[in-house]
Design a protein around this motif. Structure first.
Motif, PDB file in Angstrom:
ATOM      1  N   THR A  89       0.774  -1.176  -0.054  1.00 24.60           N
ATOM      2  CA  THR A  89       0.078  -0.012   0.061  1.00 24.60           C
ATOM      3  C   THR A  89       0.810   1.339   0.130  1.00 24.60           C
ATOM      4  O   THR A  89       2.126   1.223   0.453  1.00 24.60           O
ATOM      5  CB  THR A  89      -0.836  -0.195   1.279  1.00 24.60           C
ATOM      6  OG1 THR A  89      -0.275   0.060   2.459  1.00 24.60           O
ATOM      7  CG2 THR A  89      -1.764  -1.335   1.266  1.00 24.60           C
ATOM      8  N   GLN A 145      -4.096   5.140   2.442  1.00 18.41           N
ATOM      9  CA  GLN A 145      -3.407   3.870   2.208  1.00 18.41           C
ATOM     10  C   GLN A 145      -3.685   3.303   0.837  1.00 18.41           C
ATOM     11  O   GLN A 145      -4.424   2.089   0.749  1.00 18.41           O
ATOM     12  CB  GLN A 145      -3.746   2.764   3.371  1.00 18.41           C
ATOM     13  CG  GLN A 145      -2.735   2.428   4.375  1.00 18.41           C
ATOM     14  CD  GLN A 145      -2.897   1.161   5.037  1.00 18.41           C
ATOM     15  OE1 GLN A 145      -3.919   1.379   5.916  1.00 18.41           O
ATOM     16  NE2 GLN A 145      -2.068   0.219   5.276  1.00 18.41           N
ATOM     17  N   PRO A 173      -4.098   1.237  -2.247  1.00 11.13           N
ATOM     18  CA  PRO A 173      -3.739  -0.092  -2.589  1.00 11.13           C
ATOM     19  C   PRO A 173      -2.955  -0.065  -3.860  1.00 11.13           C
ATOM     20  O   PRO A 173      -3.002   0.785  -4.802  1.00 11.13           O
ATOM     21  CB  PRO A 173      -5.081  -0.900  -3.032  1.00 11.13           C
ATOM     22  CG  PRO A 173      -5.850   0.162  -3.315  1.00 11.13           C
ATOM     23  CD  PRO A 173      -5.535   1.459  -2.381  1.00 11.13           C
TER      24      PRO A 173
END
Length: 800
Positions: A216, A222, A224
């Motif tokens: 991530t 965060q 992906p």
């Protein structure tokens, strides 16, 4: 189509057809006589007039309507291609409509035929008939034939009929009419709805391969990181997943969805990154909009419809059963994947899915697969009729089969489920598949017209665009509901089972070798266990485990996906990548290497530094320092000592251990981090400590030696000073006496006595009569005081 129109027209008059047949008999009679005298050919070879009957490739590209009603006109279009070596002349194209078929097996036999068979193919219709005066080699020619249903001589009660298109003609080496090409398809005809229509359940799978890695981005969201950007190609207009949604929204189907696909598309819609060499780059805004559009269309399509959610990432149940159970902990990943399924679908699509279905690859089951499927909570397993077989029945039974323990096997029909596999790009292939599918469904209904049965169709997991289009055409062909009616999968699983249907799960030895050969290996599950164990050890030290645990657990679930079937290399690369991502994180908390130390004295402190390169604090770590020789060097009074440690994000923290030495020498020290439960974390670090301890006795001896050297030096200096003084005094008296003449001898004798007196004075009182350093280059100038008769001090250096 212009050439197709040229082929159309009225057929030859009855007189011309009679003349042609008469000539054919006349010319063929001598040949027939010769054949009767020759050895007879095998029945199959004689019945199929091959390879002559395959000279022309007859392609049926369209048949409309696919399931005609009384009063309709059936239209067949296609192409003719001469695959032979000679030009074909005086040819005609005819329709051949056979008698009603009585069983599904008869449909299978006709579908497998290639060349013309005079013993089973029906006679050509007299009209319509298309003349083809000349068909050159390799040049395709279109045709179009239309005929009213009333002229097809179909049974008023309906049924399945063979419909063939053949070309009869001559070549330069054979001047008589022969069937040079034929193609067959099926014409389902049911003018009135049947009393008991078959309930048909068609699964519409939305499944893709794994696209998201375990990595991530470091931003707050965060974001992906995707392995590639291939998913965008499936989502764009005309792509596979776009076509599945566009077609399925208007069909009476049951949506079977992999929640991982939804999570992946949702990640794209909210900002994602794509691997780019050693790093990753931001996904494009165009792809983000594609993802938003697709999710919006899918959400609208599934509202008010039945949705079945497979376990997250569609785990390979057969691989788990046959290989994964040998590795402890593998089944817990299936359980977590099942738990994650419902919440993912509900969050993204805002519908409540059914989560108690399991779908092994191609519906192949055995006892171990059933046990694994139900271990995670599934109570309905989608099997297939070529696995759970009903060989003793002459009809197709209802799909639902209770197999004990509260588990229901929903047995899909093997032939219908595999109807649209293979290449469906060619119009001919797709049309033939659709017509056979419709014919099979009508045949199922007519097997037991007095009974209502439930049939399930479970197609391939990831249909191509052309396959999806053919599937949709088949489902639309049943839209009139004359012999089937739609039923969702949940209702099909709850249908009243047929008491005569098989409920026996086949033995493991009957599991198809073809499928067993593509299963995930045992090493794959070992890799998953290794990654899972490392994650368990890592998460206990994190202050924000939610930033690490969910992405890695989802990646482990993806490692079990059925999408890796036939892609062993890609699967192995993905597993290595997941391990690398986790190890890169765990190695961000490390012991800083130390150089060797020297410990002087009885006690001191030994510092050990821990570095945290993560973007979050780490806690719950214990640092242990161990001495390899507790007799020589102790740590906090013992052979080893533990100290808790917390390190802020992006910082280093030093821990000081008290140490005490008892003897000199080299000692090896080992530093190791542990989690609070005593599990070693990371690699240990070793360094050496050299002990150089000063004990009281040694210090006393050294101090005494130094004192003696100082005293000896003082004494030597005093003696030399006195000697110099006496020598100077003697010389002074000698000079005074010479000037005054008092008390001193005169002449040579007096001079000698004075010199001797001076020498004696210089010699002092040493027993051997030598002076202390007299005449040595290192002596100081003569400046002596009073003489001393004391002996030389100990340790005093005497130059000789």
């Amino acid at each position: 189509m212009a050439e197709a129109a040229a082929f159309q027209g009225t057929g030859p008059s009855p007189a011309r057809r009679w003349l042609r047949r008469t000539l054919t008999v006349a010319v063929g009679a001598p040949l027939l006589a010769g054949l009767l005298q020759a050895p007879s050919a095998p029945p199959a070879q004689a019945a199929e007039e091959a390879p002559v009957s395959r000279t022309v490739d007859v392609s049926i590209d369209t048949l409309t309507p696919s399931a005609p009603l009384e009063g309709d006109t059936v239209t067949v279009t296609g192409t003719l291609t001469n695959r032979g070596k000679r030009v074909i002349t005086d040819a005609t194209v005819n329709l051949r409509v056979g008698p009603r078929m009585d069983s599904r097996s008869e449909i299978d036999q006709v579908a497998r035929r290639k060349g013309f068979r005079s013993d089973s193919d029906p006679q050509p219709m007299d009209a319509p008939e298309i003349k083809v005066p000349r068909l050159p080699v390799g040049v395709p020619r279109d045709f179009r034939i239309s005929v009213p249903v009333s002229e097809l001589d179909l049974d008023d009660e309906g049924g399945v009929y063979q419909l063939g298109v053949s070309l009869t003609g001559q070549t330069s080496d054979a001047r008589w009419d022969r069937v040079l090409g034929i193609e067959r398809t099926f014409l389902p005809y049911q003018p009135e709805p049947t009393a008991k229509r078959t309930q048909l359940t068609y699964l519409w799978p939305l499944i893709s391969s794994a696209h998201i890695s375990a990595d991530t981005a470091s931003d707050d969201q965060q974001s992906p990181v995707f392995q590639d950007d291939d998913l965008a190609e499936e989502l764009r207009p005309g792509g596979r997943l776009d076509e599945m949604v566009s077609l399925g929204k208007d069909l009476p189907v049951t949506w079977v969805i992999d929640p991982d696909l939804l999570a992946s598309v949702d990640a794209m819609a909210n900002g994602y990154r794509v691997k780019d060499g050693t790093g990753h780059a931001a996904g494009t805004d165009a792809n983000r909009k594609l993802a938003e559009r697709w999710l919006g269309q899918l959400e609208a399509a599934v509202q008010g419809r039945k949705v079945v959610a497979l376990p997250f990432a569609d785990p390979d149940l057969a691989s788990l059963a046959h290989r994964g159970k040998a590795v402890p902990g593998s089944l817990k990943h299936l359980q977590s994947a099942t738990q994650l399924a419902g919440s993912t679908v509900e969050t993204i699509l805002h519908v409540q899915p059914s989560t108690d279905f399991a779908w092994p690859v191609e519906g192949a089951v055995d006892p171990s697969i059933m046990a694994v499927a139900t271990s995670a909570g599934a109570r309905k397993v989608i099997a297939r009729s070529d696995s759970i077989r009903d060989d003793d029945l002459s009809y197709t039974p209802t799909a639902a089969r209770p197999i004990g323990g509260g588990t229901t096997a929903v047995v899909s029909d093997a032939e219908l489920s595999a109807a649209f596999q293979g290449d469906m790009v060619r119009a001919e292939t797709s049309t033939l598949a659709v017509q056979e599918f419709l014919a099979q469904t009508l045949a199922i209904t007519l097997e037991q017209p007095q009974d209502r049965r439930s049939v399930v169709v479970a197609p391939q997991r990831q249909p191509s665009v052309s396959q999806a289009q053919a599937m949709a055409a088949a489902v639309r062909g049943l839209g009139a509901k004359r012999w089937t009616e739609p039923l969702d999968l949940v209702a099909a699983a709850a249908a009243k089972p047929d008491p005569d249907a098989s409920t026996t799960v086949p033995r493991a030895s009957r599991y198809p070798k073809k499928l067993r050969g593509t299963e995930l290996p045992v090493d794959a599950f070992r890799d998953m266990k290794t990654t899972g164990d490392e994650l368990d050890d890592f998460k206990v030290i994190l202050s924000r485990a939610d930033r690490v645990v969910p992405p890695v657990l989802a990646a482990i679930n993806r490692e079990m996906s059925t999408s890796w079937r036939g892609r062993a290399t890609e699967a192995a690369i993905y597993r290595v990548d997941v391990q690398d991502v986790l190890q890169r994180l765990t190695k961000s908390v490390v012991l800083v290497d130390k150089s060797d130390l020297t410990l002087s004295g009885r006690s001191a402190t030994i510092p050990v530094t821990v570095q945290n390169k993560l973007l979050q604090d780490v806690k719950g770590l214990v640092l242990r320092l161990t001495s390899s020789n507790g007799t020589r060097l102790k740590v906090d009074g013992e052979t080893s000592a533990d100290l808790p440690i917390t390190v802020r994000a992006g910082h280093s923290q030093s821990v000081k251990f008290p140490a005490s030495a008892n003897a000199n020498g080299q000692v090896s020290m080992t530093a190791q981090l542990y989690t609070v439960d005593g599990t070693p974390y990371g690699s240990q670090m070793t360094f050496s400590v050299k002990v150089s301890e000063m004990t009281p006795t040694v210090m006393l001896v050294i101090a005494g030696g130094v004192l003696l050297l100082v005293l000896a030096g003082v004494r030597m200096y005093s003696q030399r000073k006195r000697l110099a003084a006496r020598t100077a005094e003697a010389e002074a008296r000698a000079e005074t006496g010479a000037e005054t003449g008092t008390g001193a001898p005169e002449g040579p004798a007096a001079d000698a006595a004075e010199v001797l007196s001076v020498k004696d004075a210089a010699a002092g009182d040493t027993p051997d009569g030598t002076a202390d350093g007299a005449g040595h280059p290192s002596d100081p100038d003569a400046d002596t005081g009073s003489e001393s008769g004391d002996p030389s001090g100990p340790g005093e250096k005497v130059d000789r």
